[in-house]
Design an enzyme around this catalytic site. Structure first.
Site, PDB file in Angstrom:
ATOM      1  N   ILE A  83       0.821  -1.212   0.000  1.00 22.29           N
ATOM      2  CA  ILE A  83       0.000   0.000   0.000  1.00 22.29           C
ATOM      3  C   ILE A  83       0.858   1.266   0.000  1.00 22.29           C
ATOM      4  CG2 ILE A  83      -1.855   1.235   1.194  1.00 22.29           C
ATOM      5  CD1 ILE A  83      -2.651  -1.531   0.010  1.00 22.29           C
ATOM      6  N   LYS A  84       0.608   2.091  -1.013  1.00 23.67           N
ATOM      7  CA  LYS A  84       1.341   3.354  -1.138  1.00 23.67           C
ATOM      8  C   LYS A  84       0.498   4.450  -0.480  1.00 23.67           C
ATOM      9  CE  LYS A  84       4.179   5.265  -4.842  1.00 23.67           C
ATOM     10  NZ  LYS A  84       4.208   5.544  -6.274  1.00 23.67           N
ATOM     11  N   ILE A  85       1.151   5.205   0.384  1.00 22.14           N
ATOM     12  CA  ILE A  85       0.439   6.195   1.195  1.00 22.14           C
ATOM     13  C   ILE A  85       1.178   7.529   1.120  1.00 22.14           C
ATOM     14  CG2 ILE A  85      -0.258   6.728   3.582  1.00 22.14           C
ATOM     15  CD1 ILE A  85      -0.363   3.791   4.123  1.00 22.14           C
TER      16      ILE A  85
END
Ligand code: E4P
Length: 219
Positions: A83-85
């Site tokens: 997951i890219k945040i």
């Protein structure tokens, strides 16, 4: 040392994956838009081509929204999707929770060593400093990589430094010389890293001479 592709173009991913040295893929909302494809459909296909970490970015701006999207992505997509945040206070809080839940994260849009440090403190698996976009402002993006690596050297930090927004092959070499763990780059830069006119010229000569050896029946 890891090399990631920064694209959502599956043809490019297949091409570079065939070289045997592709460790992962990063995407972002702009790259998904460029692909013209459905977000989850294209990320699922990418995750099937490359077994390494595939970054899929959340688009909510609040922590709960980010968590909801991240959990949905994790349940709908293959296991190698991470997951890219974005590097915001809300993103930091989401990173901390996801880390506690055992979800790998890539904290993106990092432009200072202090942001990288905060993301590492929240347990990020990767932090993504954007070199090229700093160069675009007239500053030297490589100084940021140096500053982050210098900070990392003082502590036992497991977060990997993923150099992003790479514009040319020298960026990649300099990042690796500074000890960055990972570099993500467009397919064009993978090709440039491999290309040398003297290799092409040398090979041409070898092939020409070998054809004569064969023609003489001596192969
Ligand atoms: C990283 O994960 C980003 O997708 C990317 O490197 C951004 O690069 P750009 O500055 O070329 O858009």
């Amino acid at each position: 040392m890891e090399f990631f592709l920064d694209t959502a173009d599956v043809d490019e991913i297949r091409e570079i994956a065939a070289w045997g040295i592709l460790d992962g893929v990063t995407t972002n909302p702009s790259l998904i838009k460029k692909s013209g494809r459905d977000f989850k459909e294209v990320v699922r296909e990418i995750a099937g081509i490359c077994s390494g970490p595939i970054s899929a970015e959340v688009t909510a701006m609040d922590t709960n929204g980010m968590l909801e999207q991240a959990r949905q992505l994790k349940s709908d997509l293959p296991n190698n999707v991470i997951i890219k945040i974005p590097c915001t206070p809300e993103g930091l809080a989401a990173t901390k929770v996801l880390t506690q839940e055992g979800v790998d994260t890539n904290v993106t849009l990092i432009f200072s060593a202090s942001q990288a440090l905060m993301a590492a403190k929240a347990g990020a698996t990767y932090v993504s400093p954007f070199i090229g976009r700093i160069d675009d402002t007239g500053h030297d993006g490589m100084n940021l990589i140096a500053e982050i690596m210098e900070t990392w050297a003082q502590y036992d930090i497991s977060t990997k430094v993923l150099a992003a927004s790479i514009r040319h092959p020298t960026h990649v070499l300099q990042c690796m010389q500074l000890g960055a763990h990972t570099a993500t780059m467009p397919a064009k830069i993978f090709r440039q890293l491999m290309k040398h006119p003297l290799t092409d010229k040398g090979l041409e000569g070898f092939m020409r001479d070998w054809a004569e050896v064969e023609a003489a029946g001596k192969a």
